[in-house]
Design a protein around this motif. Structure first.
Motif, short mmCIF file in Angstrom:
data_model
loop_
_atom_site.label_atom_id
_atom_site.label_comp_id
_atom_site.label_asym_id
_atom_site.label_seq_id
_atom_site.Cartn_x
_atom_site.Cartn_y
_atom_site.Cartn_z
N TRP A 47 0.84 -1.21 0.00
CA TRP A 47 0.00 0.00 0.00
C TRP A 47 0.87 1.25 0.00
CZ3 TRP A 47 -4.73 0.46 -1.51
CH2 TRP A 47 -5.61 -0.61 -1.38
N ILE A 48 1.93 1.25 0.82
CA ILE A 48 2.85 2.40 0.85
C ILE A 48 3.49 2.57 -0.52
CG2 ILE A 48 4.99 3.29 1.85
CD1 ILE A 48 4.18 1.76 4.45
N ALA A 49 3.96 1.47 -1.11
CA ALA A 49 4.59 1.52 -2.43
C ALA A 49 3.62 2.07 -3.47
CB ALA A 49 5.07 0.12 -2.83
N LEU A 50 2.35 1.66 -3.39
CA LEU A 50 1.33 2.14 -4.32
C LEU A 50 1.15 3.65 -4.22
CD1 LEU A 50 -1.07 1.73 -6.28
CD2 LEU A 50 -2.47 1.13 -4.31
N VAL A 51 1.02 4.16 -2.99
CA VAL A 51 0.82 5.60 -2.78
C VAL A 51 2.04 6.40 -3.25
CG1 VAL A 51 0.54 7.37 -1.01
CG2 VAL A 51 -0.86 5.30 -0.93
N VAL A 52 3.24 5.93 -2.90
CA VAL A 52 4.47 6.62 -3.30
C VAL A 52 4.58 6.68 -4.82
CG1 VAL A 52 7.00 6.42 -3.33
CG2 VAL A 52 5.76 6.12 -1.19
N ASN A 53 4.32 5.55 -5.48
CA ASN A 53 4.45 5.52 -6.94
C ASN A 53 3.41 6.38 -7.64
OD1 ASN A 53 6.55 3.46 -8.28
ND2 ASN A 53 6.04 2.80 -6.22
N PHE A 54 2.18 6.37 -7.15
CA PHE A 54 1.14 7.19 -7.79
C PHE A 54 1.44 8.68 -7.60
CE2 PHE A 54 -3.02 9.31 -8.03
CZ PHE A 54 -3.35 8.95 -9.32
N THR A 55 1.91 9.04 -6.40
CA THR A 55 2.26 10.44 -6.13
C THR A 55 3.40 10.89 -7.04
OG1 THR A 55 1.57 10.20 -3.83
CG2 THR A 55 3.02 12.05 -4.34
N ASP A 88 6.55 5.03 -16.06
CA ASP A 88 7.02 3.88 -15.30
C ASP A 88 6.42 3.89 -13.89
OD1 ASP A 88 8.50 1.56 -15.02
OD2 ASP A 88 10.20 2.61 -14.16
N PHE A 89 6.36 5.06 -13.25
CA PHE A 89 5.72 5.15 -11.93
C PHE A 89 4.25 4.74 -12.02
CE2 PHE A 89 9.09 8.08 -10.18
CZ PHE A 89 9.33 7.36 -9.01
N ALA A 90 3.56 5.16 -13.08
CA ALA A 90 2.15 4.79 -13.26
C ALA A 90 2.01 3.28 -13.42
CB ALA A 90 1.56 5.50 -14.47
N GLY A 91 2.90 2.70 -14.22
CA GLY A 91 2.89 1.24 -14.40
C GLY A 91 3.14 0.52 -13.09
N ASP A 92 4.06 1.06 -12.29
CA ASP A 92 4.36 0.43 -11.00
C ASP A 92 3.18 0.54 -10.04
OD1 ASP A 92 6.78 -0.21 -12.00
OD2 ASP A 92 7.89 1.31 -10.89
N ALA A 93 2.52 1.71 -10.03
CA ALA A 93 1.35 1.87 -9.18
C ALA A 93 0.29 0.83 -9.56
CB ALA A 93 0.78 3.28 -9.30
N LEU A 94 0.10 0.63 -10.86
CA LEU A 94 -0.83 -0.40 -11.34
C LEU A 94 -0.35 -1.78 -10.91
CD1 LEU A 94 -3.24 -1.27 -13.13
CD2 LEU A 94 -1.64 -1.31 -15.05
N ASN A 95 0.96 -2.03 -11.02
CA ASN A 95 1.50 -3.32 -10.61
C ASN A 95 1.24 -3.60 -9.13
OD1 ASN A 95 2.47 -3.87 -13.14
ND2 ASN A 95 4.56 -3.23 -12.70
N TYR A 96 1.45 -2.58 -8.28
CA TYR A 96 1.23 -2.78 -6.86
C TYR A 96 -0.25 -3.03 -6.58
CZ TYR A 96 5.99 -1.04 -6.42
OH TYR A 96 7.35 -0.87 -6.54
#
Length: 194
Positions: A3-11, A34-42
């Protein structure tokens, strides 16, 4: 942790899209995608965390496809920018790259324990690691643009980031397919009477 990783990446996606457009930097925009892709991945990882191995492996196939798609998008954009690009703002690139590096190092450190896990969790670790490497590269591109007055360092780094995404996506795809094949073989062996 996810969840933390998701919030950090989306921000960081939001920050880098704004900064990339404002600075005219393809490597910052590539990092934002890439950050958007990672947020989706998380988000996908969270959705399938408690699922059976087959579902987690299928999610990893989806994530691998997004990594490969990102890589192809950035390579295409870099080729387009050779003829149509503008000189990026090196100071904005460097400042945002430092912020992004701090965010990714923190996430990669949190997820370090999962680097050898199943394909789904391994893809999360690979994304974070690749992002931190990408941020250092964007920082170097900013220095290159500043020092040379040319957009080439930005384009080269964007292309390298795309190559990293393609390699990471292919690695995760191979492991996920192996897990699906193993799961199918185990299902066949349990389904037959000996």
């Amino acid at each position: 942790m996810l969840w933390i990783a998701l919030v950090v990446n989306f921000t960081m996606f939001l920050v880098e899209v704004g900064a990339g457009v404002q600075a005219g930097s393809l490597s910052l925009l590539a990092d934002a995608v890439d950050f958007a892709g990672d947020a989706l991945n998380y988000a996908v990882s969270l959705a399938v965390l408690a699922s059976a191995l087959a579902w987690r492996a299928r999610a990893a196939v989806f994530k691998a496809a997004t990594m490969i798609g990102f890589g192809l998008y950035v390579l295409g954009s870099a080729v387009w920018s050779v003829w149509n690009g503008e000189l990026p703002q090196a100071v904005t690139m460097g400042a945002v790259a430092l912020l992004a590096l701090a965010a990714n190092v923190a996430v990669a450190w949190m997820l370090y324990a999962f680097r050898e896990g199943a394909a789904n969790m391994r893809s999360v670790w690979l994304c974070s690691r690749n992002d931190a490497i990408g941020n250092v590269a964007v920082l170097l591109a900013a220095l290159g643009v500043f020092g040379t007055g040319s957009a080439w360092p930005d384009l080269v780094v964007a292309s390298l980031m795309a190559t990293l995404a393609l390699h990471g996506g292919w690695t995760v795809l191979r492991q996920a397919r192996n897990e699906l094949d193993t799961n199918a073989a185990e299902g066949d062996s349990h389904g037959h009477v000996h």
